[in-house]
Write a protein that holds these residues in place. Structure first.
Motif, PDB file in Angstrom:
ATOM      1  N   UNK A 102       0.780  -1.239   0.000  1.00 33.87           N
ATOM      2  CA  UNK A 102       0.000   0.000   0.000  1.00 33.87           C
ATOM      3  C   UNK A 102       0.814   1.293   0.000  1.00 33.87           C
ATOM      4  N   UNK A 103       2.131   1.211   0.023  1.00 38.32           N
ATOM      5  CA  UNK A 103       2.931   2.439  -0.002  1.00 38.32           C
ATOM      6  C   UNK A 103       4.346   2.135  -0.469  1.00 38.32           C
ATOM      7  N   UNK A 104       5.019   3.197  -0.834  1.00 38.00           N
ATOM      8  CA  UNK A 104       6.386   3.097  -1.338  1.00 38.00           C
ATOM      9  C   UNK A 104       7.334   2.522  -0.277  1.00 38.00           C
ATOM     10  N   UNK A 105       8.214   1.582  -0.658  1.00 37.62           N
ATOM     11  CA  UNK A 105       8.381   0.979  -1.983  1.00 37.62           C
ATOM     12  C   UNK A 105       7.320  -0.088  -2.248  1.00 37.62           C
ATOM     13  N   UNK A 106       6.694  -0.010  -3.394  1.00 40.32           N
ATOM     14  CA  UNK A 106       5.623  -0.931  -3.742  1.00 40.32           C
ATOM     15  C   UNK A 106       6.182  -2.278  -4.228  1.00 40.32           C
ATOM     16  N   UNK A 107       5.331  -3.286  -4.202  1.00 36.71           N
ATOM     17  CA  UNK A 107       5.737  -4.607  -4.687  1.00 36.71           C
ATOM     18  C   UNK A 107       6.219  -4.550  -6.131  1.00 36.71           C
ATOM     19  N   UNK A 108       5.536  -3.756  -6.962  1.00 35.79           N
ATOM     20  CA  UNK A 108       5.946  -3.691  -8.361  1.00 35.79           C
ATOM     21  C   UNK A 108       7.363  -3.141  -8.503  1.00 35.79           C
ATOM     22  N   UNK A 109       7.763  -2.240  -7.593  1.00 36.57           N
ATOM     23  CA  UNK A 109       9.117  -1.704  -7.629  1.00 36.57           C
ATOM     24  C   UNK A 109      10.138  -2.775  -7.251  1.00 36.57           C
ATOM     25  N   UNK A 110       9.773  -3.617  -6.270  1.00 34.00           N
ATOM     26  CA  UNK A 110      10.667  -4.701  -5.875  1.00 34.00           C
ATOM     27  C   UNK A 110      10.832  -5.711  -7.007  1.00 34.00           C
ATOM     28  N   UNK A 111       9.739  -5.995  -7.738  1.00 31.58           N
ATOM     29  CA  UNK A 111       9.838  -6.939  -8.848  1.00 31.58           C
ATOM     30  C   UNK A 111      10.645  -6.359 -10.000  1.00 31.58           C
ATOM     31  N   UNK A 112      10.491  -5.075 -10.246  1.00 25.30           N
ATOM     32  CA  UNK A 112      11.309  -4.427 -11.279  1.00 25.30           C
ATOM     33  C   UNK A 112      12.784  -4.493 -10.906  1.00 25.30           C
ATOM     34  N   UNK A 113      13.082  -4.256  -9.630  1.00 20.79           N
ATOM     35  CA  UNK A 113      14.465  -4.369  -9.166  1.00 20.79           C
ATOM     36  C   UNK A 113      14.982  -5.789  -9.347  1.00 20.79           C
ATOM     37  N   UNK A 114      14.149  -6.768  -9.012  1.00 20.84           N
ATOM     38  CA  UNK A 114      14.553  -8.159  -9.183  1.00 20.84           C
ATOM     39  C   UNK A 114      14.906  -8.453 -10.638  1.00 20.84           C
ATOM     40  N   UNK A 115      14.048  -8.002 -11.532  1.00 21.62           N
ATOM     41  CA  UNK A 115      14.297  -8.231 -12.955  1.00 21.62           C
ATOM     42  C   UNK A 115      15.571  -7.538 -13.409  1.00 21.62           C
ATOM     43  N   UNK A 116      15.760  -6.294 -12.982  1.00 20.24           N
ATOM     44  CA  UNK A 116      16.947  -5.538 -13.385  1.00 20.24           C
ATOM     45  C   UNK A 116      18.227  -6.184 -12.877  1.00 20.24           C
TER      46      UNK A 116
ATOM     47  N   UNK B 143       0.742 -10.165  -5.148  1.00 19.34           N
ATOM     48  CA  UNK B 143       1.873 -10.680  -5.930  1.00 19.34           C
ATOM     49  C   UNK B 143       1.467 -10.834  -7.393  1.00 19.34           C
ATOM     50  N   UNK B 144       0.278 -11.419  -7.602  1.00 19.29           N
ATOM     51  CA  UNK B 144      -0.199 -11.622  -8.975  1.00 19.29           C
ATOM     52  C   UNK B 144      -0.413 -10.287  -9.684  1.00 19.29           C
ATOM     53  N   UNK B 145      -1.006  -9.306  -8.974  1.00 20.05           N
ATOM     54  CA  UNK B 145      -1.228  -7.982  -9.572  1.00 20.05           C
ATOM     55  C   UNK B 145       0.097  -7.330  -9.938  1.00 20.05           C
ATOM     56  N   UNK B 146       1.086  -7.429  -9.045  1.00 19.85           N
ATOM     57  CA  UNK B 146       2.388  -6.801  -9.301  1.00 19.85           C
ATOM     58  C   UNK B 146       3.074  -7.414 -10.514  1.00 19.85           C
TER      59      UNK B 146
END
Length: 391
Positions: free
Chosen positions: A105-119, A146-149
């Motif tokens: 619900x707030x920064x850092x969001x799950x989607x940011x963590x997944x982007x970091x993982x991918x990078x 998790x699925x949404x992210x």
């Protein structure tokens, strides 16, 4: 046939416990999130209540809890400390697993963590959610997010996410509560010379209330936990273990206790789990109780529901009713808790056999892969969720 969305190959067919070793790239620490300034409070609460159409003026009724602390929730700072403690524990054990952190619900969001993982080239994650018990809000909603992210980042099919089992009865989670209760009872004995703990003290194990319909559907239906589901059954089982361990050997095994609930947020017309902690406190003087020990059994750290609802409101209720009240610590970054979380990760890394997994109640060890229909939200229906068999 694959039945578990976004899972590692070892978990994709949905075994109750995955006993095949998995070479994870990183740990995903997932939490609720919280505002970090006055300007963040209402946007954060909009995130928490999204889809429910709650106007800002009603959100402001809750916002004053955060505003009393400068608009800063303690939860993000606590997760930074937990992340650092996990990294230290991993380094001390010689385990090369980076820790990524993302919030619902707030920064850092799950989607940011997944982007970091991918990078960083990570494709196989093992998730730790900062919630120990089974219910929609404490387990399935994380799995849905998790699925949404993965969808939001376009990384579905490129990153897999498994999760450690719900850890309500893992000894690393339970031990800090045992230590806290033992210390609180010792303090009361010293403070009130000659007090009879069996008749003048009550232990209140408290956790977040949830809608009764959600409680009934917590955990898999085939376990037959009754109208309050796995959520209440798990708490009561752990409370029994904590009471026995904290009081045995000192002649105090008959100290009375009860499970109570707090922090309800639904409309009065909607049944939620009861009794409320403040109502329970109000009934204690008539029983001859002089001192209350509040054990925040449902919480992993001192976030807002602990600091406001317990340290403010519940302890105020104790004072108003002429009772001495003390609140015991949450696990936070207790060494036993931190070590236990790494042990849970290693269960999946090593494919630990079920019979070798640590569990202090007869209910566990809980499932690695959530069972079909587990923790349904009757208002929202089933949505795609990782780390469990559909729906």
């Amino acid at each position: 046939m694959t039945v578990v969305l976004g899972a590692s190959p070892a978990a994709s067919s949905g075994p109750e416990h995955v006993t095949v070793p998995v070479a994870y790239d990183a740990i995903l620490l997932a939490s609720f999130g919280g505002p970090e300034g006055q300007d963040d409070v209402i946007p954060f609460l909009r995130n928490v209540t999204r889809g429910r159409g709650i106007p800002d003026e009603r959100l402001e009724e809750v916002a004053h809890h955060y505003r009393a602390f400068g608009g800063i929730s303690p939860i993000n700072a606590q997760n930074r400390m937990l992340k650092a403690a996990l990294e230290t524990e991993l380094a001390d054990r010689g385990i090369d697993l980076p820790v990524l952190w993302g919030n619902r619900n707030w920064d850092p969001y799950l989607r940011e963590a997944l982007t970091e993982a991918h990078d960083r080239g990570f494709s196989q994650l093992i998730a730790i959610a900062t919630s120990a018990y089974s219910s929609y809000s404490s387990c399935r909603q994380y799995r849905e997010d998790y699925a949404i992210a993965l969808e939001e980042t376009g990384l579905a099919g490129e990153i897999t996410i498994d999760k450690v089992r719900q850890f309500f009865d893992h000894p690393g989670f339970v031990q800090p509560f045992i230590d806290g209760l033992r210390a609180a009872l010792a303090d009361i004995r010293e403070r009130f010379e000659g007090i009879d703990l069996a008749s003048e003290v009550e232990v209140l194990f408290t956790t977040h209330s949830i809608p009764s319909a959600d409680a009934e559907r917590s955990g898999p239906s085939f376990r037959g936990f009754g109208p309050e589901g796995a959520y209440a059954a798990q708490h009561r089982a752990v409370a029994e273990v904590v009471m026995l361990a904290a009081t045995s050997g000192v002649g105090e095994t008959d100290v009375p206790w009860q499970l109570v609930f707090q922090s309800r947020s639904g409309p009065p017309s909607q049944p939620w789990l009861e009794p409320d902690i403040n109502d329970a406190i109000a009934e204690l003087p008539a029983k001859g109780v002089r001192a209350v020990v509040i054990v925040p059994l449902g919480f992993v750290s001192d976030h807002m529901e602990v600091m406001w609802d317990l340290d403010n409101e519940a302890l105020e209720s104790c004072a108003e009713n002429g009772l001495y009240g003390v609140r015991t610590p949450t696990p936070g970054v207790d060494p036993a808790y931190v070590s236990g979380l790494i042990d849970l990760v290693l269960e999946r890394v090593n494919g630990t056999p079920t019979e070798e997994r640590a569990s202090v109640t007869d209910i566990g060890p809980w499932y690695d892969v959530c069972r079909p229909g587990c923790c349904e939200n009757v208002r929202l229906g089933f949505k795609p969720a990782l780390a469990g068999i559909a729906p």
